[in-house]
Design an enzyme around this catalytic site. Structure first.
Site, PDB file in Angstrom:
ATOM      1  N   ASP A  14      66.262 -25.720 -48.259  1.00  0.00           N
ATOM      2  CA  ASP A  14      65.090 -25.665 -49.320  1.00  0.00           C
ATOM      3  C   ASP A  14      64.829 -24.155 -49.690  1.00  0.00           C
ATOM      4  OD1 ASP A  14      64.364 -28.686 -49.121  1.00  0.00           O
ATOM      5  OD2 ASP A  14      63.909 -28.053 -47.014  1.00  0.00           O
ATOM      6  N   ARG A  95      53.427 -17.293 -38.287  1.00  0.00           N
ATOM      7  CA  ARG A  95      53.128 -17.160 -39.735  1.00  0.00           C
ATOM      8  C   ARG A  95      52.466 -16.008 -40.125  1.00  0.00           C
ATOM      9  NH1 ARG A  95      56.634 -20.856 -39.032  1.00  0.00           N
ATOM     10  NH2 ARG A  95      56.899 -22.558 -40.612  1.00  0.00           N
ATOM     11  N   ASP A 124      51.410 -24.932 -42.406  1.00  0.00           N
ATOM     12  CA  ASP A 124      52.004 -23.587 -42.551  1.00  0.00           C
ATOM     13  C   ASP A 124      51.509 -23.102 -44.064  1.00  0.00           C
ATOM     14  OD1 ASP A 124      53.037 -23.561 -40.122  1.00  0.00           O
ATOM     15  OD2 ASP A 124      54.804 -24.661 -40.775  1.00  0.00           O
ATOM     16  N   SER A 175      62.495 -32.081 -39.610  1.00  0.00           N
ATOM     17  CA  SER A 175      61.910 -30.807 -39.934  1.00  0.00           C
ATOM     18  C   SER A 175      61.606 -30.050 -38.588  1.00  0.00           C
ATOM     19  CB  SER A 175      60.592 -30.793 -40.748  1.00  0.00           C
ATOM     20  OG  SER A 175      60.023 -29.894 -40.628  1.00  0.00           O
TER      21      SER A 175
HETATM   22  N1  ARG Z   1      52.455 -28.978 -36.354  1.00  0.00           N
HETATM   23  C1  ARG Z   1      52.936 -27.658 -36.066  1.00  0.00           C
HETATM   24  C2  ARG Z   1      52.105 -26.905 -36.473  1.00  0.00           C
HETATM   25  O1  ARG Z   1      51.403 -27.090 -37.530  1.00  0.00           O
HETATM   26  C3  ARG Z   1      54.373 -27.423 -36.139  1.00  0.00           C
HETATM   27  C4  ARG Z   1      54.839 -27.126 -37.619  1.00  0.00           C
HETATM   28  C5  ARG Z   1      56.277 -26.914 -37.821  1.00  0.00           C
HETATM   29  N2  ARG Z   1      56.509 -26.495 -39.255  1.00  0.00           N
HETATM   30  C6  ARG Z   1      57.508 -27.056 -39.780  1.00  0.00           C
HETATM   31  N3  ARG Z   1      57.803 -26.510 -40.939  1.00  0.00           N
HETATM   32  N4  ARG Z   1      58.179 -27.926 -39.228  1.00  0.00           N
HETATM   33  O2  ARG Z   1      51.884 -25.866 -35.947  1.00  0.00           O
END
Ligand code: ARG
Length: 399
Positions: A14, A95, A124, A175
């Site tokens: 991506d 992040r 995110d 993912s």
């Molecule tokens: N749900 C988790 C969070 O919000 C994991 C997110 C994982 N991110 C991803 N792009 N797969 O912290």
């Protein structure tokens, strides 16, 4: 001069496709920034070159492992941060650090916009953009996956059309986001929440059900910071990396949960965070020994709020900063050793010792040597019960 966009680059399909796509859509030059957050896996020099192969004008890899460990994972540990009492904030912790380095790269290379590969359905995107709003509010945000309705099929077609140096067949059905603090897996067959996780999903942990010998580790903390394993002084990064291996080998830290995202969706998540889970178990126990009762009770609510703020993308917020100051003060005496047995998917505390312990053998013992004056308890219990006793009498009288 054309506009310059700084892209948070992972090396995956991506964000690779995003490079020529952003260049085309925005008529911009793309600067790719990848961070080493201890995620392991692919060689980051190969990732750096791939970005150039996809058309980035600059591509950098930042070694942020020690910074991530010391300034993001350790504060989470000191806050015993577990969102919904379970999730150790793996992605949520990374992040704000990625944002910090994107903003720095924008200054270094004259970028006026920042780009990330997040969709519009997750947390995110919020963490990136709320972080950016606090650190570098002048930078614009470009989120192709969200703002241009990218789909996986479109991305693959675009990659083939442009002849990008990426293997589109390598795209995982899940993912995945991973770093030193753990690994998150979502989507695919997991979206049916009745489907059980399969062994294939896991990378940091071995199957806890497999027979093996237990491991025992002694973790030393100084003011809530892990500073040694089995008596060997280590940096926070080294502590976490070693515990990922050792606790991971015992299957510690697997989680399967339905989670409340900030955007209002419930989502199915599978996590593995061996070091995080082992360290939090040890740290909580050392707090039990060294933190005074009222402070400990109050800190539990601070810890929970801290985890929610970080989960919700508010790392760089006034309340989070103020809670950090509270936690910092509360950690002053959280020093000592905790012994853990790692086995069968669990990290179990079996011993604790501390020069700052509030545990008094003489007060606690039921053997001879007891220094607790039990006669004082009689009056205490009577006064403690008094308000309830008076209220109960009134209630009986008034029916
Ligand atoms: N749900 C988790 C969070 O919000 C994991 C997110 C994982 N991110 C991803 N792009 N797969 O912290």
């Amino acid at each position: 001069m054309s506009e310059r966009v700084v892209l948070a680059y992972s090396g995956g399909l991506d964000t690779s496709v995003a490079i020529p796509y952003i260049a085309e859509q925005a008529g911009a030059e793309v600067i790719a920034v990848a961070l080493d957050l201890g995620q392991g896996g692919e060689d980051l020099e190969a990732v750096r070159k791939r970005a150039l192969g996809c058309g980035a004008v600059e591509s950098i890899v930042v070694d942020a492992k020690e910074e991530f460990a010391a300034e993001y994972c350790v504060p989470a540990l000191r806050a015993n941060a577990l969102y919904m009492d379970r999730y150790p904030l793996v992605s949520a912790l990374s992040r704000p650090l990625i944002v910090k380095h994107l903003a720095a790269a924008a200054r270094q290379f004259g970028g006026t916009a920042v780009s990330h590969g997040c969709t519009g359905k997750g947390n995110d995107q919020v963490r990136f953009e709320a972080g950016l709003a606090a650190l570098s509010p002048d930078l614009k945000v470009i989120a192709p996956a969200r703002d241009y309705a990218w789909t996986r099929d479109k991305a693959i077609a675009f990659a083939e059309d442009k002849g990008l140096p990426i293997d589109v067949t390598k795209k995982s059905p899940y993912s995945i986001d991973q770093n030193l603090w753990g690994r998150a897996v979502e989507t695919g067959f997991l979206e049916d929440i009745w489907n059980g996780p399969i062994e294939d999903l896991y990378d940091y942990t071995a199957d806890p059900a497999e027979p093996r010998e237990a491991d025992e580790v002694v973790i030393t903390f100084a003011a809530g910071v892990p500073v040694a394993l089995d008596g060997r002084p280590l940096t926070p990064y080294e502590v976490i990396a070693e515990l990922n291996r050792r606790a991971g080998a015992q299957g510690v830290g697997r989680l399967d949960m339905v989670e409340d995202r900030l955007v209002g969706i419930k989502s199915r998540e599978v996590y593995e965070a061996p070091a995080a889970i082992a360290l939090i178990a040890a740290h909580m126990e050392l707090e039990n020994v060294t933190v005074e009762r009222d402070l400990a009770r109050f800190k539990r609510s601070v810890d929970q709020r801290w985890g929610e703020l970080v989960y919700d993308g508010l790392w760089y917020s006034p309340l989070k900063n103020a809670l950090d100051a509270f936690i910092d003060d509360a950690q002053r005496y959280v020093s000592g050793d905790v012994r853990l047995t790692l086995h069968g998917g669990r990290a179990v505390v079996t011993g604790r010792r501390s020069g700052a312990s509030l545990y008094s053998y003489d007060l606690a013992t039921y053997d001879t040597g007891d220094s607790f004056d039990q006669s004082l308890a009689k009056g205490f219990v009577e006064l403690w019960s008094l308000p309830g006793k008076i209220a109960a009498a009134r209630n009986r009288e008034q029916g």
